[in-house]
Design a protein around this motif. Structure first.
Motif, PDB file in Angstrom:
ATOM      1  N   TYR A 171       0.762  -1.111   0.013  1.00  0.00           N
ATOM      2  CA  TYR A 171      -0.077   0.061   0.002  1.00  0.00           C
ATOM      3  C   TYR A 171       1.029   1.200   0.108  1.00  0.00           C
ATOM      4  O   TYR A 171       1.994   1.272   0.619  1.00  0.00           O
ATOM      5  CB  TYR A 171      -0.981   0.061   1.176  1.00  0.00           C
ATOM      6  CG  TYR A 171      -2.041  -0.962   1.057  1.00  0.00           C
ATOM      7  CD1 TYR A 171      -3.193  -0.516   0.872  1.00  0.00           C
ATOM      8  CD2 TYR A 171      -1.816  -2.266   1.423  1.00  0.00           C
ATOM      9  CE1 TYR A 171      -4.393  -1.577   0.707  1.00  0.00           C
ATOM     10  CE2 TYR A 171      -2.749  -3.182   1.439  1.00  0.00           C
ATOM     11  CZ  TYR A 171      -4.238  -2.652   0.916  1.00  0.00           C
ATOM     12  OH  TYR A 171      -5.050  -3.570   0.859  1.00  0.00           O
ATOM     13  N   ARG A 172       0.549   2.227  -0.786  1.00  0.00           N
ATOM     14  CA  ARG A 172       1.440   3.440  -0.876  1.00  0.00           C
ATOM     15  C   ARG A 172       0.851   4.312   0.182  1.00  0.00           C
ATOM     16  O   ARG A 172      -0.096   4.464   0.658  1.00  0.00           O
ATOM     17  CB  ARG A 172       0.876   4.027  -2.334  1.00  0.00           C
ATOM     18  CG  ARG A 172       2.017   5.479  -2.528  1.00  0.00           C
ATOM     19  CD  ARG A 172       2.265   5.519  -3.937  1.00  0.00           C
ATOM     20  NE  ARG A 172       1.013   5.557  -4.633  1.00  0.00           N
ATOM     21  CZ  ARG A 172       0.310   6.732  -5.030  1.00  0.00           C
ATOM     22  NH1 ARG A 172       0.669   7.818  -4.458  1.00  0.00           N
ATOM     23  NH2 ARG A 172      -1.031   6.445  -5.697  1.00  0.00           N
ATOM     24  N   LEU A 173       1.929   4.812   1.125  1.00  0.00           N
ATOM     25  CA  LEU A 173       1.777   5.937   2.335  1.00  0.00           C
ATOM     26  C   LEU A 173       1.921   7.026   1.827  1.00  0.00           C
ATOM     27  O   LEU A 173       1.308   7.827   2.438  1.00  0.00           O
ATOM     28  CB  LEU A 173       2.877   5.185   3.407  1.00  0.00           C
ATOM     29  CG  LEU A 173       2.907   3.829   3.531  1.00  0.00           C
ATOM     30  CD1 LEU A 173       4.066   3.613   4.853  1.00  0.00           C
ATOM     31  CD2 LEU A 173       1.534   3.291   4.632  1.00  0.00           C
ATOM     32  N   ILE A 174       2.834   7.330   0.828  1.00  0.00           N
ATOM     33  CA  ILE A 174       3.296   8.779   0.720  1.00  0.00           C
ATOM     34  C   ILE A 174       3.200   9.054  -0.921  1.00  0.00           C
ATOM     35  O   ILE A 174       3.422   8.069  -1.687  1.00  0.00           O
ATOM     36  CB  ILE A 174       4.771   9.289   1.203  1.00  0.00           C
ATOM     37  CG1 ILE A 174       4.566   8.921   2.648  1.00  0.00           C
ATOM     38  CG2 ILE A 174       5.037  10.509   0.697  1.00  0.00           C
ATOM     39  CD1 ILE A 174       6.224   9.061   3.237  1.00  0.00           C
ATOM     40  N   GLU A 175       2.500  10.182  -1.326  1.00  0.00           N
ATOM     41  CA  GLU A 175       2.530  10.638  -2.840  1.00  0.00           C
ATOM     42  C   GLU A 175       3.741  10.346  -3.393  1.00  0.00           C
ATOM     43  O   GLU A 175       4.601  10.920  -2.792  1.00  0.00           O
ATOM     44  CB  GLU A 175       1.851  11.861  -3.005  1.00  0.00           C
ATOM     45  CG  GLU A 175       0.369  11.766  -2.545  1.00  0.00           C
ATOM     46  CD  GLU A 175      -0.471  11.007  -3.145  1.00  0.00           C
ATOM     47  OE1 GLU A 175      -0.220  10.159  -4.251  1.00  0.00           O
ATOM     48  OE2 GLU A 175      -1.887  10.627  -2.761  1.00  0.00           O
ATOM     49  N   VAL A 176       3.921   9.841  -4.572  1.00  0.00           N
ATOM     50  CA  VAL A 176       5.385   9.802  -5.153  1.00  0.00           C
ATOM     51  C   VAL A 176       5.618  10.956  -6.038  1.00  0.00           C
ATOM     52  O   VAL A 176       4.530  11.762  -6.586  1.00  0.00           O
ATOM     53  CB  VAL A 176       5.429   8.459  -6.088  1.00  0.00           C
ATOM     54  CG1 VAL A 176       5.320   7.357  -5.321  1.00  0.00           C
ATOM     55  CG2 VAL A 176       4.475   8.561  -7.186  1.00  0.00           C
ATOM     56  N   THR A 177       6.870  11.347  -6.160  1.00  0.00           N
ATOM     57  CA  THR A 177       7.159  12.613  -7.190  1.00  0.00           C
ATOM     58  C   THR A 177       7.183  12.054  -8.423  1.00  0.00           C
ATOM     59  O   THR A 177       7.170  10.761  -8.938  1.00  0.00           O
ATOM     60  CB  THR A 177       8.692  13.063  -6.708  1.00  0.00           C
ATOM     61  OG1 THR A 177       9.583  11.959  -7.061  1.00  0.00           O
ATOM     62  CG2 THR A 177       8.573  13.483  -5.438  1.00  0.00           C
ATOM     63  N   PRO A 178       7.347  12.808  -9.561  1.00  0.00           N
ATOM     64  CA  PRO A 178       7.459  12.525 -11.010  1.00  0.00           C
ATOM     65  C   PRO A 178       8.614  11.673 -11.215  1.00  0.00           C
ATOM     66  O   PRO A 178       8.330  10.414 -12.021  1.00  0.00           O
ATOM     67  CB  PRO A 178       7.341  13.816 -11.768  1.00  0.00           C
ATOM     68  CG  PRO A 178       6.738  14.743 -10.964  1.00  0.00           C
ATOM     69  CD  PRO A 178       7.033  14.550  -9.558  1.00  0.00           C
ATOM     70  N   ALA A 179       9.647  12.095 -10.720  1.00  0.00           N
ATOM     71  CA  ALA A 179      10.937  10.954 -10.760  1.00  0.00           C
ATOM     72  C   ALA A 179      10.592   9.795 -10.129  1.00  0.00           C
ATOM     73  O   ALA A 179      10.930   8.289 -10.753  1.00  0.00           O
ATOM     74  CB  ALA A 179      12.086  11.454 -10.218  1.00  0.00           C
ATOM     75  N   GLU A 180       9.945   9.566  -8.969  1.00  0.00           N
ATOM     76  CA  GLU A 180       9.920   8.395  -8.319  1.00  0.00           C
ATOM     77  C   GLU A 180       8.617   7.433  -9.047  1.00  0.00           C
ATOM     78  O   GLU A 180       8.870   6.449  -9.074  1.00  0.00           O
ATOM     79  CB  GLU A 180       9.322   8.716  -6.727  1.00  0.00           C
ATOM     80  CG  GLU A 180      10.371   8.958  -6.023  1.00  0.00           C
ATOM     81  CD  GLU A 180       9.854   9.588  -4.668  1.00  0.00           C
ATOM     82  OE1 GLU A 180      10.780   9.636  -3.734  1.00  0.00           O
ATOM     83  OE2 GLU A 180       8.423   9.922  -4.563  1.00  0.00           O
ATOM     84  N   ALA A 181       7.793   8.131  -9.704  1.00  0.00           N
ATOM     85  CA  ALA A 181       6.749   7.565 -10.639  1.00  0.00           C
ATOM     86  C   ALA A 181       7.658   6.865 -11.680  1.00  0.00           C
ATOM     87  O   ALA A 181       7.320   5.891 -12.119  1.00  0.00           O
ATOM     88  CB  ALA A 181       5.881   8.406 -11.054  1.00  0.00           C
ATOM     89  N   GLN A 182       8.634   7.519 -12.104  1.00  0.00           N
ATOM     90  CA  GLN A 182       9.359   6.873 -13.293  1.00  0.00           C
ATOM     91  C   GLN A 182       9.854   5.636 -12.839  1.00  0.00           C
ATOM     92  O   GLN A 182       9.941   4.645 -13.528  1.00  0.00           O
ATOM     93  CB  GLN A 182      10.162   7.762 -14.024  1.00  0.00           C
ATOM     94  CG  GLN A 182       9.533   8.851 -14.799  1.00  0.00           C
ATOM     95  CD  GLN A 182      10.627   9.743 -15.575  1.00  0.00           C
ATOM     96  OE1 GLN A 182      11.808   9.675 -15.260  1.00  0.00           O
ATOM     97  NE2 GLN A 182       9.964  10.755 -16.369  1.00  0.00           N
ATOM     98  N   VAL A 183      10.629   5.652 -11.745  1.00  0.00           N
ATOM     99  CA  VAL A 183      10.990   4.570 -11.214  1.00  0.00           C
ATOM    100  C   VAL A 183      10.235   3.287 -10.951  1.00  0.00           C
ATOM    101  O   VAL A 183      10.548   2.236 -11.305  1.00  0.00           O
ATOM    102  CB  VAL A 183      12.002   4.839  -9.898  1.00  0.00           C
ATOM    103  CG1 VAL A 183      12.428   3.619  -9.175  1.00  0.00           C
ATOM    104  CG2 VAL A 183      13.142   5.832 -10.152  1.00  0.00           C
ATOM    105  N   LEU A 184       9.061   3.641 -10.256  1.00  0.00           N
ATOM    106  CA  LEU A 184       8.044   2.731 -10.068  1.00  0.00           C
ATOM    107  C   LEU A 184       7.651   1.995 -11.561  1.00  0.00           C
ATOM    108  O   LEU A 184       7.461   0.549 -11.437  1.00  0.00           O
ATOM    109  CB  LEU A 184       7.047   3.364  -9.482  1.00  0.00           C
ATOM    110  CG  LEU A 184       5.597   2.389  -9.226  1.00  0.00           C
ATOM    111  CD1 LEU A 184       6.106   1.342  -8.331  1.00  0.00           C
ATOM    112  CD2 LEU A 184       4.748   3.184  -8.491  1.00  0.00           C
ATOM    113  N   ALA A 185       7.363   2.729 -12.377  1.00  0.00           N
ATOM    114  CA  ALA A 185       6.846   2.257 -13.621  1.00  0.00           C
ATOM    115  C   ALA A 185       7.978   1.298 -14.290  1.00  0.00           C
ATOM    116  O   ALA A 185       7.587   0.248 -14.864  1.00  0.00           O
ATOM    117  CB  ALA A 185       6.408   3.459 -14.608  1.00  0.00           C
TER     118      ALA A 185
END
Length: 226
Positions: A171-185
């Motif tokens: 479960y995601r606890l903290i909203e991700v930054t655009p850079a983190e969203a790219q890492v996750l993807a």
């Protein structure tokens, strides 16, 4: 210093540090056996994501709790008419709610076996593997069993006919930054083929009626003295 932007799950299912928050309820699930190839690959996927820059934004579920939800039932924090049994007073304790569903679900005969397949990875507010029936027999068995549970309990959520089967990993606890969203993807893209291969014909045991105090542990009601 910028304060973290917490998701709705903080204070609901988890604390800000990722430890489970009280969230009692009951449900019908199929546990994922540690002997299944998907168990091993999903555990490794969790570990790999946890080592990235975005990993700290998630609360990872313990592999011992990996399961597919067959049907959500009663939850202490969801007592509105659309998510509660009409025949059970909404002020009932969760012990009374457990006894109510046990009396009505236990006599029903669950499918002996369900064969699912991993469709992909969903990584919105929670990280999950999306699942679908691998054959028509499983599709029919799920539909029939869920209909019988709804009829016996009077519990039928608004999304009953469109419910998406899945296996939650975090479960995601903290909203991700655009850079983190790219890492996750990227991580999800890289692990997708291995997860789909490991879950191409996922044989699950018969559904079990369980209770839970939080998202980390699910206990069969038949072992709880009801």
């Amino acid at each position: 210093m910028t304060m973290p932007r917490y998701t709705r799950e903080v204070g609901r299912k988890f604390y800000a540090d990722g430890t489970p928050h009280s969230f009692p309820g009951n449900t019908i699930i199929c546990m994922l056996s540690p002997t299944q190839p998907l168990f091993q690959v999903a555990s490794a996927f969790q570990a790999a994501l946890g080592k990235t820059s975005v990993g700290a934004k998630f609360a990872f579920l313990p592999p011992a709790s990996f399961h597919m939800t067959v049907m959500d039932l009663l939850c202490d924090q969801a007592r509105d008419p659309a998510h509660w049994a009409h025949a059970l007073p909404r002020e009932s304790t969760m012990a009374e709610a457990d006894a109510f569903v046990y009396a009505r679900v236990q006599p029903l005969v669950p499918p002996a076996e369900l064969v699912m397949r991993v469709v992909g990875i969903f990584y919105g507010n929670n990280l999950m593997l999306t699942l679908e029936p691998a054959d028509e027999a499983t599709r029919t068995a799920l539909h029939t069993y869920r209909a019988s549970v709804a009829a016996a309990t009077g519990i039928r959520f608004p999304d009953h006919d469109t419910y998406g089967f899945h296996l939650s990993l975090a479960y995601r606890l903290i909203e991700v930054t655009p850079a983190e969203a790219q890492v996750l993807a990227k991580v999800c893209h890289n692990w997708g083929p291995a997860l789909q291969a490991a879950g191409a014909a996922l044989v699950l045991p018969p559904p079990q009626l369980c209770r839970f105090d939080d998202m980390s542990n699910f206990v069969p009601l038949e072992t709880a003295g009801y």
